[in-house]
Design an enzyme around this catalytic site. Structure first.
Site, PDB file in Angstrom:
ATOM      1  N   ASP A 190       0.848  -1.178   0.000  1.00  0.00           N
ATOM      2  CA  ASP A 190       0.000   0.000   0.000  1.00  0.00           C
ATOM      3  C   ASP A 190       0.889   1.235   0.000  1.00  0.00           C
ATOM      4  OD1 ASP A 190      -2.456   1.245  -0.022  1.00  0.00           O
ATOM      5  OD2 ASP A 190      -2.642   1.297   2.144  1.00  0.00           O
ATOM      6  N   TYR A 240       1.246   5.619  -0.620  1.00  0.00           N
ATOM      7  CA  TYR A 240       0.768   6.812   0.106  1.00  0.00           C
ATOM      8  C   TYR A 240       0.999   7.972  -0.858  1.00  0.00           C
ATOM      9  CZ  TYR A 240       0.546   9.409   4.663  1.00  0.00           C
ATOM     10  OH  TYR A 240       0.216  10.187   5.761  1.00  0.00           O
ATOM     11  N   HIS A 251      -3.597  13.772   0.414  1.00  0.00           N
ATOM     12  CA  HIS A 251      -3.951  12.871   1.518  1.00  0.00           C
ATOM     13  C   HIS A 251      -2.866  12.901   2.606  1.00  0.00           C
ATOM     14  CE1 HIS A 251      -5.272   9.301   3.692  1.00  0.00           C
ATOM     15  NE2 HIS A 251      -4.093   8.747   3.493  1.00  0.00           N
ATOM     16  N   ARG A 253       0.143  14.578  13.180  1.00  0.00           N
ATOM     17  CA  ARG A 253       1.358  15.301  13.580  1.00  0.00           C
ATOM     18  C   ARG A 253       1.192  16.775  13.199  1.00  0.00           C
ATOM     19  NH1 ARG A 253       2.604  11.081  10.748  1.00  0.00           N
ATOM     20  NH2 ARG A 253       2.694  12.414   8.913  1.00  0.00           N
ATOM     21  N   GLU A 272     -10.847   3.777   2.837  1.00  0.00           N
ATOM     22  CA  GLU A 272      -9.889   4.545   2.045  1.00  0.00           C
ATOM     23  C   GLU A 272     -10.128   4.222   0.581  1.00  0.00           C
ATOM     24  OE1 GLU A 272      -5.824   4.014   3.412  1.00  0.00           O
ATOM     25  OE2 GLU A 272      -6.117   5.560   4.939  1.00  0.00           O
ATOM     26  N   GLU A 332      -8.988   3.841  -2.974  1.00  0.00           N
ATOM     27  CA  GLU A 332      -7.682   3.631  -3.617  1.00  0.00           C
ATOM     28  C   GLU A 332      -7.844   2.964  -4.976  1.00  0.00           C
ATOM     29  OE1 GLU A 332      -4.596   2.007  -1.209  1.00  0.00           O
ATOM     30  OE2 GLU A 332      -5.344   2.934   0.632  1.00  0.00           O
ATOM     31  N   ASP A 369      -9.233   0.229   1.419  1.00  0.00           N
ATOM     32  CA  ASP A 369      -8.296  -0.151   2.487  1.00  0.00           C
ATOM     33  C   ASP A 369      -8.892   0.305   3.823  1.00  0.00           C
ATOM     34  OD1 ASP A 369      -5.810  -1.153   3.420  1.00  0.00           O
ATOM     35  OD2 ASP A 369      -5.078   0.894   3.631  1.00  0.00           O
ATOM     36  N   ARG A 403      -9.167   4.153  12.713  1.00  0.00           N
ATOM     37  CA  ARG A 403      -8.277   5.299  12.970  1.00  0.00           C
ATOM     38  C   ARG A 403      -7.809   5.407  14.411  1.00  0.00           C
ATOM     39  NH1 ARG A 403      -6.549   6.060   7.967  1.00  0.00           N
ATOM     40  NH2 ARG A 403      -8.250   6.624   6.540  1.00  0.00           N
ATOM     41  N   GLN A 415      -5.159   2.866  14.768  1.00  0.00           N
ATOM     42  CA  GLN A 415      -3.991   3.293  13.997  1.00  0.00           C
ATOM     43  C   GLN A 415      -3.157   4.331  14.740  1.00  0.00           C
ATOM     44  OE1 GLN A 415      -5.071   4.644  10.065  1.00  0.00           O
ATOM     45  NE2 GLN A 415      -2.985   5.214   9.500  1.00  0.00           N
ATOM     46  N   TYR A 467       0.663   2.953  15.520  1.00  0.00           N
ATOM     47  CA  TYR A 467       1.453   3.041  14.287  1.00  0.00           C
ATOM     48  C   TYR A 467       2.911   3.452  14.455  1.00  0.00           C
ATOM     49  CZ  TYR A 467       1.857   8.089  13.402  1.00  0.00           C
ATOM     50  OH  TYR A 467       2.213   9.402  13.440  1.00  0.00           O
ATOM     51  N   LYS A 508      -5.389  -1.913   9.935  1.00  0.00           N
ATOM     52  CA  LYS A 508      -5.683  -2.131   8.522  1.00  0.00           C
ATOM     53  C   LYS A 508      -5.910  -3.603   8.175  1.00  0.00           C
ATOM     54  CE  LYS A 508      -4.071   2.083   6.987  1.00  0.00           C
ATOM     55  NZ  LYS A 508      -4.683   2.964   5.985  1.00  0.00           N
ATOM     56  N   THR A 566      -9.439  -5.771   3.522  1.00  0.00           N
ATOM     57  CA  THR A 566      -9.211  -4.873   2.388  1.00  0.00           C
ATOM     58  C   THR A 566     -10.093  -5.414   1.268  1.00  0.00           C
ATOM     59  OG1 THR A 566      -6.915  -4.522   3.072  1.00  0.00           O
ATOM     60  CG2 THR A 566      -7.485  -3.922   0.793  1.00  0.00           C
ATOM     61  N   THR A 598      -4.721   6.310  -0.337  1.00  0.00           N
ATOM     62  CA  THR A 598      -5.953   7.074  -0.508  1.00  0.00           C
ATOM     63  C   THR A 598      -5.796   8.129  -1.596  1.00  0.00           C
ATOM     64  OG1 THR A 598      -6.385   6.756   1.819  1.00  0.00           O
ATOM     65  CG2 THR A 598      -7.657   8.466   0.715  1.00  0.00           C
ATOM     66  N   GLU A 603     -10.151  12.491   6.642  1.00  0.00           N
ATOM     67  CA  GLU A 603      -9.912  13.788   6.012  1.00  0.00           C
ATOM     68  C   GLU A 603     -11.202  14.583   5.853  1.00  0.00           C
ATOM     69  OE1 GLU A 603      -7.249  13.766   2.365  1.00  0.00           O
ATOM     70  OE2 GLU A 603      -7.489  11.648   2.753  1.00  0.00           O
TER      71      GLU A 603
END
Lengths: 438, 438
Positions: A140, A142, A147, A156, A212, A214, A246, A250, A253, A257, A266, A270, A373, A387
Site C-alpha cells: 500500500d 501513500y 492525503h 502530527r 480509504e 484507492e 483499504d 483510525r 492506527q 502506528y 488495517k 481490504t 488514498t 480527512e
C-alpha cells in the site's frame, strides 16, 4: 492506438451500448466468475455490458483462434488471473484483442445463432464473482500528497508532511490474507485504543472505522530477486487496475502506528473490486505526470523518464458512495460523498513500481500495489472520512438527516471509478462494495 | 510429558548421539528436501543426527502405520510443510511420535536390514534443503524491549521507547516474496539515503547493511477472518520455530521509515533456516513469561492468562556468527559476535498470536511470525550491528585484525540456536546462513 479502443467499434451484445454501462467493447476487463449457486469451477471471464463472456466456452466453441494453442488458453481455465498475469503484457493484450473480435458487431458469433451466443455469455446478474487474483504480497503506497498532508496534519500537527515525502514514494506492506472480494461484509474490528487524556488504553470495537478510496495495480509478469526495473520498463509489469477499499480503524492506527507503521488498524479487511481493467483499456486516459508545485524537488534520476513524465499518469475519476441502514429503510439511494482524480497523485504507477524494485525486491504475478488514498486538492476530493470530517470534528451530513463522523454498523461503502476523455468511449471500473457489520 | 522427549531415548542412527549434534531423537524437526543434484520432487523429511528421514520412503516401506491412512501421509509428499501445518497440532504431534518410534533403537528398522535403513535415510551432506513453507504473509514483531530501547535511542534520542510499547505488541507486515532459504547469497541492495547534513538524498548501494537475529514462528492450523483467539488457544495455532535473519539497510531505513514503517530497507531479503522445530520439541525449555520490571503496566486482560504467564516463554539461546572473506582466506573460523535468550522477549509467542488475531485478521497455515531482533540486557546480547556497534560508532573487532561497523561484501552471517535445560537433551535449530555479495 490499438484498434480495440476505436470509439466506432460496436458489439453484438446490446447492453454494451447502454449509455450507463461501464463495460463497452472498448473496456473488456478480466475477472473470475461462475454461475451463482452452481458448483462450476471458477474461471476467467470478460465483462461486456451486463454480460460476462466465458473465455473457456469461447475456446470450446472454436472462437479465440489466435490464442487457442497458446498458454493464454490454459490461463483462461484457472480460478484466478495469476496465470494470465504471469504471461506478461503481450499475451494479455493478444487475448483482449481476440475477445474484442469475438464481441464485435459483424464478428464471429453473428455468423452463428443466438443459441451459441447464449452458450458463451453469462448474465452478470446470474454470476458469482471471485477475487480476481491470488495476491501474494499486497503493498500500500501513500502517493497522494493531498492525503498525506491532510492526514499528517491530524496525526502530527507540527509536521504534516515529513521531509522524505517528496523524494521517496512512501509505501508499506499490507496484509494479503484479509483481502476480500467486493460484497463481503466487513466486521467492525476490535483493537487497542487510547485517547490523549486516557491514563491507559482499552480494548474493544473501534469507534473510528473508516474507508480509504484507492486504485490498485496488479502485477503481471514478475521480476526476479535482485532485478531493478528501469522506469521505462516498469509498466510492462503492470497488468491492470481495480478499486481498493483499504478499511482503517483510525483510533487503533493512531495508538499503534509508531514506530513501525499501521498493522492491526488495517489488516482486518481490504476489499477489492472484481474486474481488472487492463492498461491497454486505460490508454486513452493517460495524462502527464503530476505537475509538482514550484519549489518541490525533481525526483531522483532513476524515478524519472521523458515518457513517464509525458504520459505516465492516468485520469481515472474515483468516487465514494455511502448508504446507511436508515437511508435504505427510507428508500433513499446511496449518496456520493467524495470524488477525485487519480491523475492528482504525486507519483505515477511506473514510479511506484520502479521504486518498489529499486532494492531488488521481487514482484510476483498477482501482487497488488495500491495507490494509497486518492485525495485531490479540493475538500470534495478527500478520499476517506478522516480527512473529510477532520477526524470527526466536522461530521458529514447525509440524506434523511443523519450525520457521520466515522462509519456506523449498517453503513455500506461503495467505491466507483470511471474514465472519460475527448474522442474516447467512457469506461468504468465497476464497483467495490462493503457493508459494515457489528 | 510426551514420551518423545524422554532423555533416555536412543536412536539406531548413530550420528544422533554425536555430542555436537543438534538433532538428537528428542528434536525431530521437519523440513523439505531432495537429494542434491537430482530431479526428485521436494518432500517432507525429519532431521536426525547428520541424516534426513525421508517420510515418503517410510510410508512406502510400511512404516509410520498410525498415519498411513490419514491426511498427514499426503502432507509428507508435498513440496512444503503447508499441508502438514494446516492439519493442526494434533496431526503433527502424532506424525512426530510415529517418527520417534521409527527412529528408536530397538524400533522398527532394526528388525530389518541395513539396506532398508539406507532407503529411508538421506545424508544431510547429500541433500538440498528448501524453504520449509510457502509463506503467505510474513509478520515481523518488535518484541524485545532491549532491542526497541537500543534502536529507539539511535533513531529518536529524545524518546527511545514510545508510549505504546509496553501495551501493544508492536509489529508490521514484512515482504513474503523475498523470503529465501539459508545459503542464498544476499545482494547488497540499492536505496535512497540521506545523511543529516546532506542537502538531498542520493541513490546507491546501502552503506549500512545489517542482519537481525530473530526467531520465527510458523502458523499451523489457520484462523478464519473475524476470529479472535483467546490467549490459551493461541499456541494450538503454532506449528514450530526456525531462525530468521531479517536483513536491514539502516541508512535506507532511517530515511524511509516515517510515517508508515520499514519498507525497502527490509524487503530485499529475509533468510530462514530449513528445519522447523516443533513446539512439542520445545516443551522442556518453557519458562515463565518475561518478568516486567517494577512500574511497567500489566498487559491488557486479553493478552494475559495464568498458563501463559507461567510457561509461555521459551529459553532458546540464539547466536550470531560472522565470517569475513579475509578470515576465510586466513583459515580463521567464524567468530561469535553475540548471543542472547529468546526468554528475554517482552511478549510471549501466545501474546503475539493473540494480538495478531485480536482485530479478526486471519492467519493461514505457513504464515511466518518473526519475533523481531532478539536482544537481551547485556551488550553481548545485542542481536544486530546497529545496536552492537552503536550505529557504527564503536566498530566490532574481528579475528585477524579487521573491524566492522556494518556488513562488507564477502561477509557471511550465520545464525544458530539451541536449547538446554536440566533433565533434557540439548537440541538445536540448525543454521541460517547468508553471504553478502556486491
Amino acid at each position: 492506438m490499438n484498434d480495440t479502443l476505436d470509439p466506432k467499434l460496436r458489439s453484438w451484445v446490446e447492453s454494451a451500448h447502454d449509455p450507463a454501462t461501464e463495460f463497452p467493447i472498448q473496456n473488456l476487463p478480466f475477472g473470475v466468475f461462475r454461475r451463482a449457486g452452481s458448483d462450476e469451477a471458477p474461471r476467467v471471464g470478460v465483462a461486456i455490458g451486463d454480460q460476462i463472456l466465458d473465455l473457456c466456452a469461447c475456446l470450446a466453441e472454436g472462437l479465440l483462434e489466435d490464442v487457442r494453442e497458446g498458454p493464454a488458453a490454459i490461463a483462461c481455465a484457472a480460478p484466478s488471473l495469476n496465470v494470465l498475469m504471469s504471461l506478461g503484457r503481450a499475451h494479455a493484450t493478444a487475448l483482449r484483442a481476440g475477445v474484442s473480435r469475438v464481441l464485435r458487431a459483424g464478428g464471429a458469433p453473428t455468423r452463428y445463432d443466438r443459441e451459441r451466443a447464449e452458450r458463451i455469455l453469462v448474465p452478470m446478474a446470474d454470476a458469482e464473482l471471485f477475487l480476481p487474483a491470488d495476491v501474494g504480497d499486497y503493498t500500500d503506497f501513500y502517493a497522494s500528497v493531498f492525503h498525506a498532508t491532510n492526514v499528517g496534519r491530524l496525526f502530527r500537527p507540527d509536521q504534516p508532511l515529513l521531509p522524505n515525502y517528496k523524494w521517496v514514494p512512501i509505501g508499506y506492506h499490507g496484509r494479503a490474507s484479509s483481502i476480500v472480494r467486493s460484497g463481503t461484509p466487513v466486521r467492525r474490528p476490535h483493537g487497542q485504543t487510547k485517547r490523549p487524556d486516557d491514563e491507559r488504553p482499552t480494548f474493544g470495537p473501534t469507534r473510528q472505522l473508516d474507508y480509504e478510496l484507492e486504485l490498485g495495480f496488479y502485477i503481471g509478469a514478475g521480476t526476479s530477486l535482485g532485478q531493478r526495473l528501469a522506469i521505462d520498463d516498469a509498466e510492462s509489469h503492470l497488468f491492470g487496475v481495480s478499486l481498493v477499499n483499504d478499511w482503517s480503524a483510525r483510533d487503533v492506527q493512531s495508538w499503534e502506528y509508531q514506530p513501525l507503521g499501521p498493522f492491526l488498524a488495517k489488516s482486518f479487511a481490504t476489499t477489492v473490486s472484481p474486474w481488472v481493467v487492463t492498461l491497454d483499456a486505460l490508454e486513452p486516459f493517460r495524462r502527464a505526470a503530476f505537475a509538482r508545485p514550484e519549489g518541490d524537488p525533481a525526483p531522483l534520476p532513476h524515478l524519472v523518464s521523458v515518457v513517464d513524465q509525458a504520459r505516465g499518469a492516468f485520469d481515472v475519476t474515483l468516487e465514494v458512495w455511502l448508504s446507511t441502514a436508515r437511508m435504505r429503510d427510507a428508500g433513499l439511494d446511496p449518496c456520493r460523498v467524495s470524488h477525485g482524480s487519480f491523475a492528482d497523485m504525486y507519483w505515477t504507477p511506473a514510479q511506484l513500481v520502479t521504486h518498489h524494485t529499486s532494492n531488488g525486491c521481487n514482484l510476483r504475478p498477482g501482487d497488488l500495489l495500491a495507490s494509497g488514498t486518492v485525495s485531490g486538492p479540493e475538500p470534495s476530493s478527500r478520499g476517506c472520512l478522516l480527512e473529510l470530517t477532520t477526524r470527526g470534528a466536522e461530521p458529514l451530513s447525509l440524506p434523511g438527516g443523519e450525520t457521520r463522523a466515522f462509519l456506523d454498523d449498517g453503513d455500506e461503502v461503495i467505491l466507483r471509478g470511471y474514465c472519460e476523455a475527448e474522442g474516447a468511449v467512457r469506461i468504468g471500473l465497476g464497483e467495490c462494495r462493503g457493508l459494515v457489520v457489528g
